[in-house]
Design a protein around this motif. Sequence first.
Motif, short mmCIF file in Angstrom:
data_model
loop_
_atom_site.label_atom_id
_atom_site.label_comp_id
_atom_site.label_asym_id
_atom_site.label_seq_id
_atom_site.Cartn_x
_atom_site.Cartn_y
_atom_site.Cartn_z
N ALA A 44 0.82 -1.22 0.00
CA ALA A 44 0.00 0.00 0.00
C ALA A 44 0.84 1.27 0.00
O ALA A 44 0.32 2.35 -0.22
N GLY A 45 2.15 1.14 0.27
CA GLY A 45 3.04 2.29 0.25
C GLY A 45 2.86 3.24 1.43
O GLY A 45 3.24 4.40 1.37
N MET A 46 2.32 2.71 2.51
CA MET A 46 2.07 3.53 3.69
C MET A 46 3.40 3.85 4.40
O MET A 46 4.34 3.07 4.33
N ASN A 47 3.46 4.99 5.06
CA ASN A 47 4.61 5.36 5.89
C ASN A 47 4.87 4.23 6.90
O ASN A 47 3.92 3.69 7.47
N GLU A 48 6.14 3.92 7.14
CA GLU A 48 6.47 2.79 8.04
C GLU A 48 5.95 2.98 9.46
O GLU A 48 5.57 2.01 10.13
N GLN A 49 5.93 4.21 9.95
CA GLN A 49 5.45 4.44 11.32
C GLN A 49 3.93 4.23 11.40
O GLN A 49 3.44 3.64 12.36
N VAL A 50 3.21 4.72 10.42
CA VAL A 50 1.75 4.52 10.40
C VAL A 50 1.43 3.04 10.21
O VAL A 50 0.56 2.50 10.90
N ALA A 51 2.14 2.40 9.31
CA ALA A 51 1.94 0.96 9.10
C ALA A 51 2.22 0.18 10.38
O ALA A 51 1.51 -0.78 10.70
N ASN A 52 3.24 0.59 11.13
CA ASN A 52 3.58 -0.08 12.39
C ASN A 52 2.46 0.06 13.41
O ASN A 52 2.07 -0.91 14.06
N VAL A 53 1.90 1.27 13.56
CA VAL A 53 0.82 1.48 14.53
C VAL A 53 -0.40 0.63 14.16
O VAL A 53 -0.98 -0.04 15.02
N LEU A 54 -0.77 0.63 12.90
CA LEU A 54 -1.94 -0.13 12.48
C LEU A 54 -1.73 -1.65 12.60
O LEU A 54 -2.59 -2.36 13.12
N SER A 55 -0.58 -2.12 12.14
CA SER A 55 -0.34 -3.56 12.18
C SER A 55 -0.19 -4.06 13.62
O SER A 55 -0.70 -5.12 13.97
N THR A 56 0.46 -3.26 14.45
CA THR A 56 0.62 -3.65 15.85
C THR A 56 -0.72 -3.63 16.57
O THR A 56 -1.01 -4.52 17.38
N SER A 57 -1.56 -2.67 16.27
CA SER A 57 -2.89 -2.61 16.89
C SER A 57 -3.72 -3.84 16.52
O SER A 57 -4.44 -4.39 17.36
N LEU A 58 -3.59 -4.28 15.30
CA LEU A 58 -4.29 -5.50 14.87
C LEU A 58 -3.77 -6.72 15.63
O LEU A 58 -4.55 -7.53 16.12
N ILE A 60 -2.28 -6.69 18.59
CA ILE A 60 -2.65 -6.54 20.00
C ILE A 60 -4.07 -7.03 20.23
O ILE A 60 -4.34 -7.77 21.18
N THR A 61 -4.99 -6.62 19.37
CA THR A 61 -6.38 -7.02 19.53
C THR A 61 -6.55 -8.52 19.37
O THR A 61 -7.24 -9.17 20.17
N ASN A 62 -5.90 -9.09 18.39
CA ASN A 62 -5.90 -10.54 18.20
C ASN A 62 -5.39 -11.25 19.46
O ASN A 62 -6.01 -12.19 19.97
N ASN A 63 -4.26 -10.78 19.96
CA ASN A 63 -3.65 -11.43 21.13
C ASN A 63 -4.50 -11.27 22.38
O ASN A 63 -4.57 -12.19 23.20
N PHE A 64 -5.15 -10.13 22.54
CA PHE A 64 -6.01 -9.95 23.71
C PHE A 64 -7.12 -10.98 23.72
O PHE A 64 -7.37 -11.65 24.72
N VAL A 65 -7.81 -11.10 22.61
CA VAL A 65 -8.95 -12.03 22.53
C VAL A 65 -8.48 -13.46 22.82
O VAL A 65 -9.06 -14.17 23.65
N LEU A 66 -7.42 -13.89 22.18
CA LEU A 66 -6.94 -15.26 22.36
C LEU A 66 -6.38 -15.50 23.76
O LEU A 66 -6.60 -16.56 24.36
N ASN A 67 -5.66 -14.52 24.31
CA ASN A 67 -5.13 -14.68 25.67
C ASN A 67 -6.24 -14.68 26.71
O ASN A 67 -6.19 -15.44 27.67
N ALA A 68 -7.24 -13.84 26.52
CA ALA A 68 -8.36 -13.82 27.46
C ALA A 68 -9.10 -15.15 27.47
O ALA A 68 -9.48 -15.66 28.53
N LEU A 69 -9.26 -15.73 26.29
CA LEU A 69 -10.01 -16.99 26.18
C LEU A 69 -9.18 -18.21 26.57
O LEU A 69 -9.69 -19.11 27.25
N PHE A 70 -7.94 -18.28 26.13
CA PHE A 70 -7.18 -19.52 26.26
C PHE A 70 -6.03 -19.47 27.26
O PHE A 70 -5.83 -20.41 28.02
#
Length: 136
Positions: A44-58, A60-70
């Motif tokens: 997508a050619g996104m700035n690396e810092q913006v891409a980092n915030v978005l990808s890390t947020s995704l 984090i949310t994945n890990n929260f759900v799985l850690n809370a459940l399992f």
Amino acid sequence: MATDTLEGTRTRTRDLRQLIAYALVGGSGVLLDMGAFLLLYNVAGMNEQVANVLSTSLGITNNFVLNALFTFDKRDRLLMRYLRFYAVGLTGIALTFVLLAGFSRGLGIDPNLVKAGSLPLVLALQFALNRKWSFA
């Protein structure tokens, strides 16, 4: 005395199970985070810092759900736990931000390599914080 030994064994077994589960969940989050970063930055050619915030947020949310459940088997106070988990995740975003700025911008190292290299350090820091604070 035998009860103390049995309880200690149970505690160590639980701790080991949690560490393994956290590592497996973390692995799924790393794959999701890194995959999203590669797509956002390289495709997508996104700035690396913006891409980092978005990808890390995704991740984090994945890990929260799985850690809370399992991993920690916690289903109470989910909003508060998520906010804490995300706050811990922000430490990872901040650490990666600094590493990207220093190594990518400062030294010219490929942001893909810096992002990948930051993940083990971030994962270790976040496990300690999440276990003691988010899922305590």
